[in-house]
Scaffold this active site. Structure first.
Site, PDB file in Angstrom:
ATOM      1  N   ASP A  34      -9.058  -8.972  -2.218  1.00 10.07           N
ATOM      2  CA  ASP A  34      -8.150  -8.381  -1.232  1.00 10.07           C
ATOM      3  C   ASP A  34      -8.665  -8.542   0.197  1.00 10.07           C
ATOM      4  O   ASP A  34      -9.539  -7.801   0.648  1.00 10.07           O
ATOM      5  CB  ASP A  34      -7.970  -6.892  -1.563  1.00 10.07           C
ATOM      6  CG  ASP A  34      -7.028  -6.204  -0.599  1.00 10.07           C
ATOM      7  OD1 ASP A  34      -7.024  -4.952  -0.541  1.00 10.07           O
ATOM      8  OD2 ASP A  34      -6.293  -6.912   0.124  1.00 10.07           O
ATOM      9  N   ASP A 218      -3.162 -10.959   4.129  1.00  8.35           N
ATOM     10  CA  ASP A 218      -3.540  -9.945   3.148  1.00  8.35           C
ATOM     11  C   ASP A 218      -3.284 -10.414   1.717  1.00  8.35           C
ATOM     12  O   ASP A 218      -2.168 -10.273   1.195  1.00  8.35           O
ATOM     13  CB  ASP A 218      -2.755  -8.649   3.428  1.00  8.35           C
ATOM     14  CG  ASP A 218      -3.201  -7.501   2.542  1.00  8.35           C
ATOM     15  OD1 ASP A 218      -2.741  -6.360   2.776  1.00  8.35           O
ATOM     16  OD2 ASP A 218      -4.010  -7.737   1.624  1.00  8.35           O
TER      17      ASP A 218
HETATM   18  C1  LIG Z   1      -1.093  -1.980   4.809  1.00  5.90           C
HETATM   19  C2  LIG Z   1       0.139  -1.972   3.967  1.00  5.90           C
HETATM   20  N1  LIG Z   1       1.241  -1.241   4.267  1.00  5.90           N
HETATM   21  N2  LIG Z   1       2.139  -1.496   3.312  1.00  5.90           N
HETATM   22  C3  LIG Z   1       3.463  -0.890   3.307  1.00  5.90           C
HETATM   23  C4  LIG Z   1       1.625  -2.352   2.391  1.00  5.90           C
HETATM   24  C5  LIG Z   1       2.318  -2.886   1.177  1.00  5.90           C
HETATM   25  C6  LIG Z   1       0.353  -2.670   2.788  1.00  5.90           C
HETATM   26  C7  LIG Z   1      -0.600  -3.573   2.109  1.00  5.90           C
HETATM   27  C8  LIG Z   1      -1.168  -2.898   0.860  1.00  5.90           C
HETATM   28  O1  LIG Z   1      -0.784  -1.789   0.507  1.00  5.90           O
HETATM   29  N3  LIG Z   1      -2.116  -3.605   0.247  1.00  5.90           N
HETATM   30  C9  LIG Z   1      -2.753  -3.238  -0.917  1.00  5.90           C
HETATM   31  C10 LIG Z   1      -2.239  -2.338  -1.852  1.00  5.90           C
HETATM   32  C11 LIG Z   1      -2.975  -2.035  -2.979  1.00  5.90           C
HETATM   33  C12 LIG Z   1      -4.205  -2.645  -3.169  1.00  5.90           C
HETATM   34  C13 LIG Z   1      -4.649  -3.540  -2.215  1.00  5.90           C
HETATM   35  N4  LIG Z   1      -3.935  -3.824  -1.123  1.00  5.90           N
END
Ligand SMILES: Cc1nn(C)c(C)c1CC(=O)Nc1ccccn1
Length: 330
Positions: A34, A218
């Protein structure tokens, strides 16, 4: 040295899981690498039994090289509302042939329902800046930070693919993994992310728009979250595309001919094109004909998120040596 690890997509490319060896003798867990976070955490023998649901767990008691970090703890919450927390050990960790003798391994005591439900995901390996690691009282280094100085070059690359295995490589850039040139753009790591600013975007064969917003690369996010004006403009060009509050976002026909989405990298006029078919992300539960959109709004987040839907269209270089991101077609 260099390292190379194959990473495999889960259904709908929702995430990509990579095998990691922890401890002596090695315990192999499949982790979600990640670039949007900086904690290396795993399901463990300490994880509440009601929170475990088929995951492979790391048991430090079965590792002769595990050492507990007394008084250390961690707790993390992600933008999608998921979270986890627990204690900390150090142990030997090997990824793609690269070994860190003393990696902080954050063992979970509790995880949220979304992690429990994600049966093949045994934990996360954070690849963002160690500055946002959540371990208390002293933040711990990511695997990449621990191995970086030994690598032939202080870089790692993500080569995620649609519906088939790809690679995370460490310490080298594989010239056979991409086409054309790699275009680099500066990274702002002040918030701990691989943050960058695209030069603009185009929808299908439409004209290129020079508007852009701060974005993060990401790998731990599934979708491409864009400014609401851009998401709206995109689905206006999709037959049958619309915002469906019941689904919680934009939906579109699964088999439709959604337009491509291109984004610009640096002013060099370099473009990455996300094929329209990637935007028919996953069938909604009620039917096989309507899909949840791979492009959604970044409303409320504060930056755009280039998750797997976008990353799997590119070969991406995370260059810590020069604080830059490199993008190439493939
Ligand atoms: C920062 C962010 N805001 N929002 C709406 C999202 C979807 C994110 C990215 C996010 O949640 N990433 C994540 C989730 C679980 C495990 C690892 N990475």
């Amino acid at each position: 040295p260099t390292g190379s690890a194959e990473t495999k997509p889960e259904e709908n490319d929702v995430e990509y899981l990579t095998p990691v060896s922890i401890g002596t003798p090695p315990q192999v867990l499949n982790l979600d690498f990640d670039t949007g976070s900086s904690d290396f955490w795993v399901f463990s023998s300490e994880t509440s039994k009601s929170d475990v649901n088929g995951q492979t767990v790391y048991d430090p008691d079965k590792s002769s090289t595990a050492k507990e970090m007394e008084g250390y703890s961690w707790q993390i919450s992600y933008g999608d509302g998921s979270y986890s927390s627990g204690d900390v050990y150090t142990d030997t960790v090997t990824v793609g042939g690269l070994t860190v003798p003393s990696q902080a391994v954050e063992v979970a005591r509790r995880v949220s329902d979304a992690f429990t439900a994600d049966t093949n995901n045994d934990g996360l390996l954070g690849l963002a800046s160690s500055a946002i690691n959540t371990v208390d009282p002293v933040a711990q280094k990511t695997f990449f930070d621990n191995v970086k100085s030994d690598l032939d070059a202080p870089v790692f690359t993500a080569d995620l693919k649609a519906g088939t295995p790809g690679y995370y490589n460490f310490g080298f850039i594989d010239p056979n993994a991409y086409t054309g040139n790699i275009t680099y753009t500066p990274v702002d790591d002040s918030q701990g992310f691989w943050a960058w600013t695209p030069s603009g975007y185009a929808i299908g064969s439409g004209q290129f728009k020079n508007t852009s917003s701060l974005s993060i690369a990401d790998t731990g996010a599934s979708l491409l979250l864009l400014p609401s004006s851009v998401a709206k403009a995109y689905y206006a060009r999709v037959a049958g595309g619309h915002y469906d509050s019941t689904a919680g976002g934009y939906t579109l026909p699964c088999n439709g001919s959604a337009p491509d989405f291109s984004f610009g990298v640096a002013d060099a006029g370099a473009r990455i094109t996300v094929p329209g078919k990637y935007i028919a992300y996953a069938p909604t539960t009620s039917s096989g004909t309507i899909c949840f959109g791979g492009i959604q709004s970044d409303e409320g987040i504060g930056f755009s998120i280039y998750g797997d839907v976008a990353l799997k269209a590119a070969f991406v270089v995370f260059d810590a040596g020069n604080q830059q991101l490199g993008w190439a077609a493939k």
